[in-house]
Design an enzyme around this catalytic site. Structure first.
Site, mmCIF file in Angstrom:
data_model
loop_
_atom_site.group_PDB
_atom_site.id
_atom_site.type_symbol
_atom_site.label_atom_id
_atom_site.label_comp_id
_atom_site.label_asym_id
_atom_site.label_seq_id
_atom_site.Cartn_x
_atom_site.Cartn_y
_atom_site.Cartn_z
ATOM 1 N N GLY A 24 0.820 -1.206 0.000
ATOM 2 C CA GLY A 24 0.000 0.000 0.000
ATOM 3 C C GLY A 24 0.848 1.247 0.000
ATOM 4 O O GLY A 24 2.071 1.185 -0.103
ATOM 5 N N ARG A 25 0.204 2.382 0.155
ATOM 6 C CA ARG A 25 0.916 3.654 0.094
ATOM 7 C C ARG A 25 0.247 4.667 0.995
ATOM 8 O O ARG A 25 -0.910 4.521 1.386
ATOM 9 C CB ARG A 25 0.934 4.188 -1.326
ATOM 10 C CG ARG A 25 -0.451 4.528 -1.846
ATOM 11 C CD ARG A 25 -0.386 5.105 -3.242
ATOM 12 N NE ARG A 25 -1.700 5.501 -3.699
ATOM 13 C CZ ARG A 25 -1.926 6.028 -4.879
ATOM 14 N NH1 ARG A 25 -0.922 6.226 -5.715
ATOM 15 N NH2 ARG A 25 -3.145 6.374 -5.237
ATOM 16 N N LYS A 28 3.415 9.833 2.585
ATOM 17 C CA LYS A 28 4.865 9.991 2.496
ATOM 18 C C LYS A 28 5.597 8.749 2.016
ATOM 19 O O LYS A 28 6.740 8.853 1.578
ATOM 20 C CB LYS A 28 5.423 10.397 3.867
ATOM 21 C CG LYS A 28 4.913 11.727 4.371
ATOM 22 C CD LYS A 28 5.465 12.028 5.755
ATOM 23 C CE LYS A 28 4.898 13.325 6.303
ATOM 24 N NZ LYS A 28 5.357 13.594 7.673
ATOM 25 N N VAL A 30 5.652 4.378 0.551
ATOM 26 C CA VAL A 30 5.075 3.212 -0.107
ATOM 27 C C VAL A 30 5.594 1.996 0.648
ATOM 28 O O VAL A 30 6.769 1.940 1.021
ATOM 29 C CB VAL A 30 5.481 3.149 -1.589
ATOM 30 C CG1 VAL A 30 4.859 1.940 -2.272
ATOM 31 C CG2 VAL A 30 5.070 4.435 -2.307
ATOM 32 N N VAL A 31 4.722 1.022 0.876
ATOM 33 C CA VAL A 31 5.087 -0.130 1.694
ATOM 34 C C VAL A 31 5.071 -1.397 0.852
ATOM 35 O O VAL A 31 4.083 -1.688 0.170
ATOM 36 C CB VAL A 31 4.145 -0.274 2.900
ATOM 37 C CG1 VAL A 31 4.602 -1.428 3.784
ATOM 38 C CG2 VAL A 31 4.094 1.016 3.708
ATOM 39 N N ASP A 149 -1.263 10.062 17.063
ATOM 40 C CA ASP A 149 -1.968 9.613 15.859
ATOM 41 C C ASP A 149 -2.625 8.253 16.087
ATOM 42 O O ASP A 149 -2.619 7.395 15.203
ATOM 43 C CB ASP A 149 -1.018 9.560 14.663
ATOM 44 C CG ASP A 149 -1.773 9.661 13.323
ATOM 45 O OD1 ASP A 149 -2.943 10.113 13.334
ATOM 46 O OD2 ASP A 149 -1.200 9.304 12.287
#
Length: 421
Positions: A24-25, A28, A30-31, A149
Site C-alpha cells: 500500500g501507500r 509519504k 510506499v510499503v 496519531d
C-alpha cells in the site's frame, strides 16, 4: 528517551531482499512486502527523497521532514515491547530512503471492525483490545513519547492476535509523565505466550494495516509548563476525526491527547462510526470543540469510560491510573494481558507465497515509488484535495479463526482496504 540504548540498525541491501508485493501507500511512503535472506517477512516502508524535498516549499522545511523520518527510525530502533514493531534495517539510495519493520499478515483494527455484520464489536472484544491499547500508550508515555496519531488504521493485529501500534512520524518527545518504571514488557518467549489466559475467549485472533491521512500542519515549538508532564507541545498534528480539542484550540497539549484519541477509537468500535464527524473538516473541528459525544443506549461501564476519555478539558480527562481502575476493566490482570494465549481473532498463516509480482529489483522499487508520488501530485493538482485515501487495494486476509460471538460476515466491497504509514 526509551528504555535501553538505540540499537545500531543494519543496512539493508536490495540485492538481498526478495520483494513479494506492494502492500500500500500513504502520504509519504510506499510499503512493500519483502523477504530477507533469513526468510523473514518484513514490511518495507520506502520514502521518496523528492517528496521530502518538496516539503520545503510547503509547511515544513526539508530539514524538519528528514528529522521526522530520523525520529521515527530512532524510536523504532529502541522498542523492545510486544505491542510495538522492531526495526530490522534501514536503506538509502540516491532516490529513496526506507526501513523495514515486522510484517503483520492480517488486517488492522479498522478492517477487522468492518468485517463484522454491523461494523461493531462486542463489549468483551473491545475490552481486550482496549486493555492492550492502554498498555501501549502507558509504555510510550512513561518513556516521554506522545503518540498523537492513535486511530484504528494505525493499530495492527499481529499473527498471534495481539495488537501492534505503527506509524510514529507524528509522535514527539516530552518529559516523561512520571518517573515510575514500566513493568517488564520485553517480548515474551513462546512458552510464556502459551501459559496465560485472561479473558473468556475460546478461540484465536488476526492482524492488519489501513488508511486515512493525517493532518500535518506543523508548528513544532515546545512550551514548558508546570504540570504532570513538565511540558506541552504546540504542534498541530493528528487525524481530524481523532484529534483532541486542545490541539485544535492551540492551547498546547501533552499526553492527555492520546487518551482522547483512545476514547474516539473505543466509541468507533462500539458504534461503528466516530463521534464528531462532520460534513467537512471545519464542522468536524466545531463538533470536537463544542458537542458532547452521543452515547446512546443503556448506561454501561464502557459508555462511562468513553465519556470520561472524551472530556474536553484535558485537566479533567481520565488518566491512566483511573483508566486501569475503571469498572470496565474490573478483573483485568494488567501484568498478564500481553500473555493471553487466545485473543479474539488470529489470521491464517502467511508465508509470503507466490505474489506474482514483477517488483523485484531496486530499480523496480524506486520507479514504483516515483510513479506513485507523481500520480499523487497530479491528482492533488487537479482536485486540490490532499485528504483522499490512497487507491491501493491490499489482499483479502479475512480467513482465520474467530472467537464465538465475533462475527466474520463481511461485504466483499469492504475489501478495498488501504495501507497508510
Amino acid at each position: 528517551m526509551l528504555e535501553g540504548d538505540e540499537k545500531q540498525s543494519r543496512a539493508l541491501d536490495f540485492n538481498r531482499l526478495e520483494v513479494l508485493s506492494l502492500l500500500g501507500r500513504g502520504a509519504k511512503g510506499v510499503v512493500f512486502l519483502v523477504r530477507d535472506d533469513d526468510a523473514k517477512l518484513l514490511a518495507l516502508k520506502v520514502i521518496l527523497k523528492e517528496a521530502i524535498e518538496k516539503k520545503k516549499k510547503g509547511r515544513e522545511s526539508e530539514d524538519d521532514e528528514y528529522k521526522r523520518v530520523s525520529f521515527e527510525q530512532g524510536v523504532l530502533s529502541r522498542f523492545d515491547h510486544p505491542l510495538f514493531p522492531s526495526l530490522h534495517g534501514v536503506l538509502a539510495t540516491d532516490k529513496v530512503i526506507g526501513y523495514a519493520i515486522d510484517y503483520c499478515p492480517g488486517q488492522n483494527l479498522n478492517s477487522l471492525r468492518k468485517m463484522q455484520s454491523e461494523s461493531m464489536f462486542s463489549d468483551e472484544i473491545i475490552r481486550f483490545y482496549a486493555a492492550e491499547l492502554v498498555l501501549a500508550l502507558d509504555y510510550l508515555h512513561n518513556q516521554g513519547i506522545v503518540y498523537r496519531d492513535l486511530k484504528p488504521d494505525n493499530v495492527m493485529i499481529q499473527e498471534n492476535g495481539h495488537l501492534m501500534l505503527i506509524d510514529f512520524d507524528l509522535s514527539t518527545n516530552l518529559a516523561p509523565r512520571t518517573p515510575q518504571p514500566s513493568p517488564s514488557l520485553s517480548k515474551p518467549s513462546p512458552t510464556m505466550k502459551r501459559k496465560k489466559r485472561l479473558f473468556r475467549f475460546t478461540s484465536f485472533c488476526n492482524s492488519g494495516i489501513s488508511p486515512q491521512e493525517s493532518i500535518s500542519v506543523h508548528s513544532s515549538s515546545t512550551l514548558a509548563v508546570s504540570d504532570s508532564s513538565g511540558e506541552k507541545s504546540n504542534s498541530f498534528v493528528g487525524t481530524e476525526e481523532y484529534v483532541a480539542p486542545e490541539v485544535i484550540s492551540g492551547d498546547g497539549h501533552d499526553f492527555a491527547v492520546d487518551w482522547w484519541s483512545l476514547g474516539v477509537v473505543l466509541y468507533e468500535m462500539l458504534y461503528g462510526a466516530t463521534p464528531f464527524r462532520g460534513s467537512n473538516r471545519k464542522e468536524t473541528f466545531y463538533r470536537i470543540l463544542s458537542k458532547p459525544p452521543n452515547l446512546t443506549g443503556e448506561t454501561t461501564s464502557l459508555r462511562d469510560l468513553i465519556r470520561r476519555l472524551l472530556e474536553k478539558d484535558p485537566s479533567r480527562r481520565i488518566n491512566v491510573e483511573e483508566i486501569k481502575g475503571h469498572d470496565f476493566f474490573r478483573g483485568v490482570d494488567w501484568e498478564k494481558v500481553i500473555l493471553v494465549s487466545r485473543p479474539p481473532y488470529i489470521p491464517a498463516p502467511d508465508d509470503g507465497g507466490d505474489k506474482g509480482t514483477d517488483v523485484n529489483t531496486k530499480m523496480d522499487v524506486e520507479n514504483i515509488v516515483q510513479e506513485i508520488f507523481a500520480a499523487r501530485q497530479e491528482r492533488e493538482k487537479q482536485s486540490g484535495d490532499n485528504n483522499k485515501n490512497a487507491n491501493m487495494k491490499i489482499k483479502d486476509n479475512t480467513s482465520g479463526e474467530w472467537v464465538k460471538g465475533l462475527n466474520n460476515n463481511h461485504d466483499l466491497e469492504s475489501d478495498n482496504n488501504f495501507l497508510v504509514f
